[in-house]
Every structure is written in structure tokens, then in C-alpha cells.
Design a protein around this motif. Sequence first.
Motif, mmCIF file in Angstrom:
data_model
loop_
_atom_site.group_PDB
_atom_site.id
_atom_site.type_symbol
_atom_site.label_atom_id
_atom_site.label_comp_id
_atom_site.label_asym_id
_atom_site.label_seq_id
_atom_site.Cartn_x
_atom_site.Cartn_y
_atom_site.Cartn_z
ATOM 1 N N UNK A 209 35.925 31.544 -30.208
ATOM 2 C CA UNK A 209 35.027 31.639 -29.052
ATOM 3 C C UNK A 209 36.045 30.406 -28.767
ATOM 4 N N UNK A 210 35.765 30.399 -27.226
ATOM 5 C CA UNK A 210 36.526 29.209 -26.351
ATOM 6 C C UNK A 210 35.605 29.086 -25.016
ATOM 7 N N UNK A 211 35.995 27.995 -24.340
ATOM 8 C CA UNK A 211 35.148 27.425 -22.909
ATOM 9 C C UNK A 211 36.631 27.568 -22.569
ATOM 10 N N UNK A 212 36.765 27.706 -20.910
ATOM 11 C CA UNK A 212 37.406 27.831 -19.975
ATOM 12 C C UNK A 212 37.621 26.472 -19.041
ATOM 13 N N UNK A 213 38.690 26.055 -18.770
ATOM 14 C CA UNK A 213 37.772 24.150 -18.138
ATOM 15 C C UNK A 213 38.101 24.686 -17.214
ATOM 16 N N UNK A 214 38.007 25.269 -16.648
ATOM 17 C CA UNK A 214 38.526 26.129 -15.441
ATOM 18 C C UNK A 214 37.279 26.681 -14.184
ATOM 19 N N UNK A 215 36.496 27.205 -15.542
ATOM 20 C CA UNK A 215 34.962 28.414 -15.306
ATOM 21 C C UNK A 215 34.044 28.110 -16.827
ATOM 22 N N UNK A 216 33.992 26.830 -17.012
ATOM 23 C CA UNK A 216 32.520 26.852 -17.856
ATOM 24 C C UNK A 216 31.057 27.117 -17.670
ATOM 25 N N UNK A 217 31.442 27.772 -16.446
ATOM 26 C CA UNK A 217 29.252 27.378 -15.849
ATOM 27 C C UNK A 217 29.419 28.713 -15.552
ATOM 28 N N UNK A 218 27.902 29.396 -15.920
ATOM 29 C CA UNK A 218 27.773 30.721 -15.728
ATOM 30 C C UNK A 218 27.674 31.128 -14.318
ATOM 31 N N UNK A 219 26.037 29.958 -13.673
ATOM 32 C CA UNK A 219 25.300 30.212 -13.459
ATOM 33 C C UNK A 219 25.700 30.584 -11.926
ATOM 34 N N UNK A 220 25.757 32.130 -11.218
ATOM 35 C CA UNK A 220 26.402 32.467 -9.980
ATOM 36 C C UNK A 220 25.507 32.280 -8.391
ATOM 37 N N UNK A 221 25.337 31.262 -7.996
ATOM 38 C CA UNK A 221 24.532 30.868 -6.650
ATOM 39 C C UNK A 221 24.944 32.343 -5.693
ATOM 40 N N UNK A 222 25.976 32.741 -6.103
ATOM 41 C CA UNK A 222 26.205 34.331 -5.424
ATOM 42 C C UNK A 222 25.931 35.228 -4.582
ATOM 43 N N UNK A 223 24.884 35.025 -6.381
ATOM 44 C CA UNK A 223 23.853 36.254 -6.327
ATOM 45 C C UNK A 223 22.658 35.389 -6.007
ATOM 46 N N UNK A 224 22.358 34.710 -6.223
ATOM 47 C CA UNK A 224 20.732 34.534 -6.106
ATOM 48 C C UNK A 224 20.420 33.889 -4.319
ATOM 49 N N UNK A 225 21.863 33.599 -3.551
ATOM 50 C CA UNK A 225 21.988 33.173 -2.140
ATOM 51 C C UNK A 225 22.019 34.623 -1.465
ATOM 52 N N UNK A 228 27.314 37.423 -0.487
ATOM 53 C CA UNK A 228 28.769 38.630 -1.875
ATOM 54 C C UNK A 228 30.415 37.702 -1.891
ATOM 55 N N UNK A 229 30.751 37.076 -0.726
ATOM 56 C CA UNK A 229 31.510 36.535 -0.590
ATOM 57 C C UNK A 229 31.626 34.852 -1.484
ATOM 58 N N UNK A 230 30.180 33.733 -2.002
ATOM 59 C CA UNK A 230 30.414 33.200 -2.747
ATOM 60 C C UNK A 230 30.080 33.559 -4.170
ATOM 61 N N UNK A 231 29.526 34.838 -4.498
ATOM 62 C CA UNK A 231 29.566 35.476 -5.889
ATOM 63 C C UNK A 231 31.366 36.032 -6.996
ATOM 64 N N UNK A 232 31.754 37.092 -5.185
ATOM 65 C CA UNK A 232 33.172 36.601 -5.305
ATOM 66 C C UNK A 232 33.702 36.002 -6.049
ATOM 67 N N UNK A 233 33.428 34.802 -5.308
ATOM 68 C CA UNK A 233 34.530 33.733 -5.591
ATOM 69 C C UNK A 233 33.914 33.083 -7.196
ATOM 70 N N UNK A 234 33.496 33.078 -7.363
ATOM 71 C CA UNK A 234 32.649 32.743 -8.796
ATOM 72 C C UNK A 234 33.102 33.408 -9.600
ATOM 73 N N UNK A 235 32.638 34.446 -9.476
ATOM 74 C CA UNK A 235 32.932 35.976 -10.779
ATOM 75 C C UNK A 235 34.886 35.982 -10.619
ATOM 76 N N UNK A 236 35.674 35.896 -9.629
ATOM 77 C CA UNK A 236 36.573 35.388 -9.566
ATOM 78 C C UNK A 236 37.473 34.482 -10.207
ATOM 79 N N UNK A 237 36.972 33.792 -10.772
ATOM 80 C CA UNK A 237 36.956 32.611 -11.776
ATOM 81 C C UNK A 237 37.053 32.834 -13.142
#
Lengths: 421, 356, 212
Positions: A209-225, A228-237
Motif C-alpha cells: 500500500x501507499x499514501x499519495x503525497x498529493x492525495x493523502x486526505x480522504x475527507x471530501x468537504x465538497x460532498x458535505x457542503x 459538486x464543483x468542490x467535490x469533483x476537485x477533491x475526487x479528481x486528486x
Amino acid sequence: MTMSFANGLAALRPRIDAPVAAFLSSCVRCGLCAEACLFHTETGDPKYAPIMKLEPLRRLWSQEFTVMGRLGRALGLSKPMSDEDFARWEELVYDSCTLCGRCSLACPVGNDLTLMIRKLREGMVAAGHSPEGLRKAAHRALTDISPVGVGAQSARKLIAAQSREVGIPIEIDKHGADWLVLISSMEYIAFPEMLGALARLFKAAGQTWTIASDAYEATNVGVQIGSCDVARAIVARTVDAAHRLGVKGVVTPECGHAYQALRWEGPNLMGQAFDFEVIHLIDLLDRWRAEGRLKTKGKSGLRLTYHDPCQTSRRGGLDPQARRLLNLVAEDFVETSDPGPWNWCCGGGGGVSANPRARDLRFKVFAAKKRQLEAVRPDAVVTTCSNCRNVLEESLEHWGMELPVLSLTELVAEYLDEVPS
Amino acid sequence: MSDSPGLATLLRHHGIGRRDFLTFCAGLASALALPPVLAPKLAHALEAARRPSVIWLSFQECTGCTESLTRADQPSLEQIILSMVSLDYHHTLQAASGAAAEAARRQAMADNHGRYLVMADGSIPLGDPGYCTIGGMSSADLLAQTVAGAAAVIAVGSCAAFGGLAAAEPNPTGAVPISRLVTGKPVVNIPGCPPLPLAMTGVIAHFLAFGRLPELDSLGRPRVFYGETIHDRCPRRAFYDQGLFAKSFDDEGARQGWCLFQLGCKGPTTRNACATVKWNGGTSFPIGSGHPCLGCSQPSFWDAGGFYRPLSRPAGLGPGMAAAAVAAGAALGAVAASKRPSERQPVTLDDLETKS
Amino acid sequence: MSLLLWAKGPGFALAAVLFLLGTAMRLAEILRLGRGTDLARPRGAAGGQALRTVFSRFLPAPGLFARSPVVHAGGYVFHIGLLVVVIGYGPHLAVLGIGGRGLPAGLIDGVTLLTMAAMTALLAARLRDPVKRLISGPGDYGAWGLVFLPLATGFLLVNRVLLPFEPLLALHLLSVEVMLALLPFTKLVHAFTFVLARGYAGAIAGRKGAHS
């Protein structure tokens, strides 16, 4: 500034689909959703009736997508919607709904009210009526990767420290690893032991397994707020990282919304199916258990109970997996009332815990969970969502209850049979 | 009014004894809902009454009502009725014909102005008068001319009372009931296809004995004969209440004499005395013989939704109409719910900057 | 034309046209909106769970019966009672063109009274409970009346109370026609759309392998 009333309506309109119309057509105003909602049961305030929270969505649907509504509007029989409506509903849509889904399960005509609140938030945020706390978190998530401000360097340090702690290397950006693992905000800042536990588990299972240096974070605030724009940007990473590292799959951590965001909303936000698997950590651990990859030794003698995170149990169906794993390591596992699909929310899901304005209300409605826990008097409560875990700890402290909150993953790791070197 | 001997003398002349006459009067008093003690008084009054002149007009009719009247039972009711009145004009029964008959009518009208009774059967073709003319006169004109000097008008049978068969859809002759064309005179409706003979004689007897018409309901019918429904007095009523219905004319229910409601019986909505007075000398009536009541004495009974269709079953909708409604609804709904272009601006970083 | 004849003829036709047109309209409104294709890989079976959910939601949610006994007990008695009266009463069967003798008149009478009592309790609950009062509008009270009137006129008709047979039959037919005609345009349309709502909810959750 693109946020405006008109933009709110424009963002909300495309969210109205056949299921929404079927739901809103079917409501008979029986009020049972209120009886299923902890914000109503614990406060007694009728305004927290879930169907009431959907009023702006219902009105837009009725006025623009039904014959009678359009007729009524043309004849001036219905009040046109205004920015004021969105403004007045902000508290109901954000502060008093954790998207826990209990009302959706209770509705006699089958209305998925939670799904509709999620959709309504798209309009609310586009109209500029979302809580400041969530907007700040979303801004940080877009600029700094972590919504709570854990920068890439801090993350790297935390990972290294945990790697040293358990004596197992955790490789960052390892190309060709089996799994890309996401870590949730709360784990970085409050429960870093999770990283060590993961290292031990993956090693025991013989998976890389590995952790990505540019996508190490799971939380998607876009889905919470609800953007879809914010959520997509986070998923895209995460999608980019998975492709860049050539992993077979992505593991979402002990977090309910992160799972829903990547596993279910992710491909739809990106507009294409994923060519890699997305799996919740608990689902993966249970798969390993079934495959015989997880060998445990001994069991906890503590009287343990389980807090079902709404998004993994009720809306994820992972409650049997959690119980199978729990029974692997718990000698005295006791269920609370309403276990599994009918669990009561911790009060902090759906972005409520990231919304400081809702803090007092969240503590108040925790009374439901408190009653459940007091009834079974456990030594510790186990869960599979770091946000639940943090909210449970805060709320227990608020109510003056001494009760440890454990992570199921960490608990399983603790009872692993001799990790082969 | 002829200066003829009293009714009793005439009856004896016709071979009807006093005993028979008293029996008839007792029955009549009962039918008119008079207390039994009044029966002798009725007899006395009838005996003493002077016979009124009656002019019987027949328009669009089938003569069934006359048949009913003259085939009456009891001690020769025909003779009684013919003795009670001086029937000065009647197409079917009078011997005179042509100009002589019309002259007799005019003579009777002149002799008895303001006192004679007009009995009419059949409807009046207002739409096209050519359908029914008598002696070169239209029905409407004949009626208007004849009732002008009448004391009262008795519309006999459903056609005269409500338009009947001729007025049934599509009513090609433009038929209307007698009451539509008579103003300023009392009109009694004695509907039925045909009406019960007793209802006819009862009204005349009442007029003779008391000098006025019996109490009428909102449709101009004498309450004593039309106050209750067939259903109210139906011998099969108990089966209705128990929910026992014949479903066809040949099933076990029909053989058991169960209720005929589901075979289209109009008893519950039909006001008449058939169930108590019965027909053919009190022998039976349609329901007694296993046939549903057609409701023949009710207004527009021909158009009341089918003789054999249960009262409560609506007419239904043709498949074409149903399909059109569904198609129109689906089109309407689909248009209303069709997505329209809605320009959305994405949420930007700037938007997320804290603002009040 | 008498009221009864109007109710049986033009009245019924008008009601039937409105009912068919409105129901098709409401279903088209829903279906026309469609659903986007879900690009996420399924984790469970959508179809099976959709079907299951259509039926499973007939059962009360755990714990909710106790929290809302009137809505549950009243709701069950009212819905089942209505069904029994509509398709269990002999003359209704004849009107609907279905064979069979139907249930005993006494039983139907009892069920009708029970159904009306349940509806009255539900109305009282709607007026008393703060949540239900808040979320109720004229449409909710109107729909109550639309359903209550056919029951009430039917009961009077069968027991020949207040008015003679003919006007009562006419009123009963008219009340049924008004209900039918307005059903698609009120919340009563849930009689059809509940299948879609439950089905969609079941399909959405089923695809995720989640609960519904």
C-alpha cells in the motif's frame, strides 16, 4: 462572485430527477420522518421535521416541473421563490441534518429525504447560503488539500513517526502498490495511531500500500457542503494519484462520508467509471478475514459495543462486516438498541461537526446516543468512522461521561497474530 | 255536465249491485289512505256525485294506458269508471268519428265550461307538430284549445306525465309532457307504462267525492300512490338487506327469489304502488314474477342507463375516450417536466472566501 | 336529468376522464425527468431490492410505532378498512364487474365505521401534533374530506339514514367521482406513486448494498 439566488436555482434544477419527483409526489405529510430524526426527537421542535427541511426543493419542483405548479405560478396562486427562502432554510439544511438517512429508512412511502437534502445543498451553496465553517473547510481543502489544515509536510512527518513507532516502513507515492490508502483529517490530527495500525494490517495481509503525497486526505468537504464543483476537485486528486501510481484499488479510511464521496459519487462527479476498485477499509479487512489473511490471537475482555456510522452501516450496508471483525477480537460484544441500519447518529455527520455554529445543537441531540450507551453500559465503544469517533469523544466529554472510543481497525491490528517480518 | 241520474242508478243499470260498489269504495278508501270509517262516506259521496264530463285526448301514445284502464279488475271497474264520468270524447272508445267526433268535443266543452276534466295520454311533439295531428289540428293546439275551459288536467301514463318513450333520446319529435304546455290549471301526473288502474280511478273518485284533487308531490303525482318506492314495499327486500342477489336470470339466486338489484332492478328509485296494489286483480307484479322493475313510472326511464344494468353502475367510458385522456395527460405531464436549459456558474474559491 | 342519472352518466365520464388524464399526467411528470446513468460499480442488486422495498415499507419502522401509535394504528386500519370496503362489498363488486358475493353486510358496516373512526383519529392527530400541524396545508385536510365523504355517504346509503335511497346513491356516486377526479391532483396520488418512490429508494440503496 457567482453566488446568487438565480445561480442557486440553476444549480438545484438539474438535481431534480425522476426519484425526486416520485418522492415529492408521494409525501402524505404523515410526519413519521420527524419521529425518526434525532434533531426532532431530542429537541421536540417541529421545524426539524425532515420533510420541512426540503421545502425549497419541493417548491422549486412543484413550480417548475409539474403541470399544476406551473399553472398555479402562471395564475399567481403560488408565491415565487426568493433568496430569502434559501437564507431562512440554511440552518435547517445544514445545522440540523447530518444526512444520517434515518428518515429515509423510516418513510412509509419510501422517500429518500437524505438524498434530497444532499441535492438541496447544491442549490444552497450556489446561492451563497452555506455555513461559514463549511465554506472555510472547503476553501482549505481546495488550497491546502486538508480541510483542517494538515499540510503535505505535516502529513509526511506524522506518517514517518508512525512508521517508526511500529517499525514498518510506510512508503509514500510507491508506484505499483496494490492499494492507494486515503487517511481522514481526524486521523492526522487526533488519531495518528491509525497509520501504524494500517501498516501492521497490510503487512499481515501481505498486501502493498501507499499514501499519495498529493492525495493523502480522504475527507471530501465538497460532498458535505453540497458543491459538486468542490467535490469533483477533491475526487479528481485521488483519481489522478491512483492513475499516476498505477494502483489496483483505492481504500477509503474509517470515515463514512469519504466512502460515499469517492465510492458512489466519485465516478459520477468525474463523468466516467473508475478503472480501479474503491473499497472501504472495513470491507477490505473483512475480505481479508474471509480469505484467511487476517490471523488474530486473543480477544479483548472489555465489554464492547459498536456505534454504527450512518454512512457505512445504514447507507453503506457494511454493518455485518464490522460485526464479523468485532467478534474476531471482542469477547464481550454487546449491541445497543437499534443496531445496524436503525442506528442513531452521533450528531456530527454531514458536515455538522465542521460547522461551529451547530455545536450546541449537536451536543443536545447526542442525548439519543447517550441513552443507548447508558442502557448497555459498555467499557468502550468501537466505531469505524474517525469523524464519529471524534464527535463521540467530544460529546461524551460534554455530557461528563467517561467512555473510551476505539477504532475497529486499530482494535483488530492490536490482536493481530505475530506479524511476520 | 249531463243531467243524468246518480251513479248508483247507473251502476245498477250496468248490473253492479250495491254490495259490489261498497266493496269497491272500501278498497278505494284504503288506496287513497282514507280512514276506513270514511268508506261509507266515500260511497255516499260518489253515489250522490254528478258525473263530470271528461274529454280524453290522445297524443303520441300507444293506447296502452286506455287498455290498462279498460282491462281493470275489481267489480267491472271499467263500468264503474265509465259510470262515474261522462266520457264525452275518446278516440278509441267513442262511436262517433271524424267531424262528428270533433263536434262532440266542442259541444262538451261549451256545455261544461270550467267544470269538465281533461284526461290526456301521450306526449306532445313540439319539435315537429306534423308527427301528431288530429282533425287537422296540431297536438299542441288541440291541447291548448281543450284545456282552456277545463277544471283540471290529468296526464295519464309516463308519456303524458314525463314525455315517455317519444321523448327518449334522441327525441326526434321534440316530445314534451302535458304539464309543459298547461298553465293556470291543476295538472295531475299519473305516470306508469301503463299506470295502475287504481291510481287513475282513485284520482277521479277523489275529485268526485271531495271536489278537489288529492295531494300531489313535487312531480305532480298523487302522494297516496307514488309516496313510496317499489323497494320500500318489495317482497324481496329482505334479500337486499342480507346482500343476497341474483346474478343472472337462471342462477340459484334467481331460483331462490333473491333480490334483483344486480339484474338492474329500479325498485329503489321508482315511486309507485305496484308492490302493494299489484296487477291483474292483485295477482302479481314484475318483481314478483322474477323480473326487475324497469322504473317505468319514473321520468326519463328509457334513458336511465339500461334496464338490466345495476342502478349503481355508471355508464363507463369508451376505450377511445380513455386512451385520449391518458395520452393527453401523459403529454401534458411530459411537457411540464421537460428539462429546460439552466445556466449554472460553478462554485469558485472566491465564493468560499468567508463573507458575512 | 336527475342527479343520479347525471352522476351515473356525464358525471362519471367526467370523473373518469380527469382521473385517467391526471394520473397519466402525474406519472409522466415523474418519469419524464429520468435518471442519470450511475457510473459507480454496483455493490448489490438494484432491481431485487427495489421490488423488496416496495413491499417491506408496508411494515412499520422499528421503534416508530411506539413513538407515533395513532399514525400507525390509524393508518393501518384506515388503509386496510378502505380496501376491504371498496372491494369486499357485494354491490361494489357488481359495479366493478367482479364476480363473487362479497362480505356480509354487517361486517362491511363495522369496517366502514372503524375506518371512519381511524380517519377521525388521524385528523385529530394532524390537528394536535405540532409536527403534523406545521407540515399540513389545505391540501391535506381537503384530501381527508375527499376520502371521508364516500365512506360516510356509503354508510348512510346502506343504512338508509337521513335521505331516501335515490339522493343518497347519487351523493355516494358523486362523492366517489369527486374523489376519483381529484385523486391525481392531490396527495392521494401516492396511491400510485408510492410504488415508484419505494422502488427508486430500493434501487438506489440496493446498488450500494445498503439498507432500504
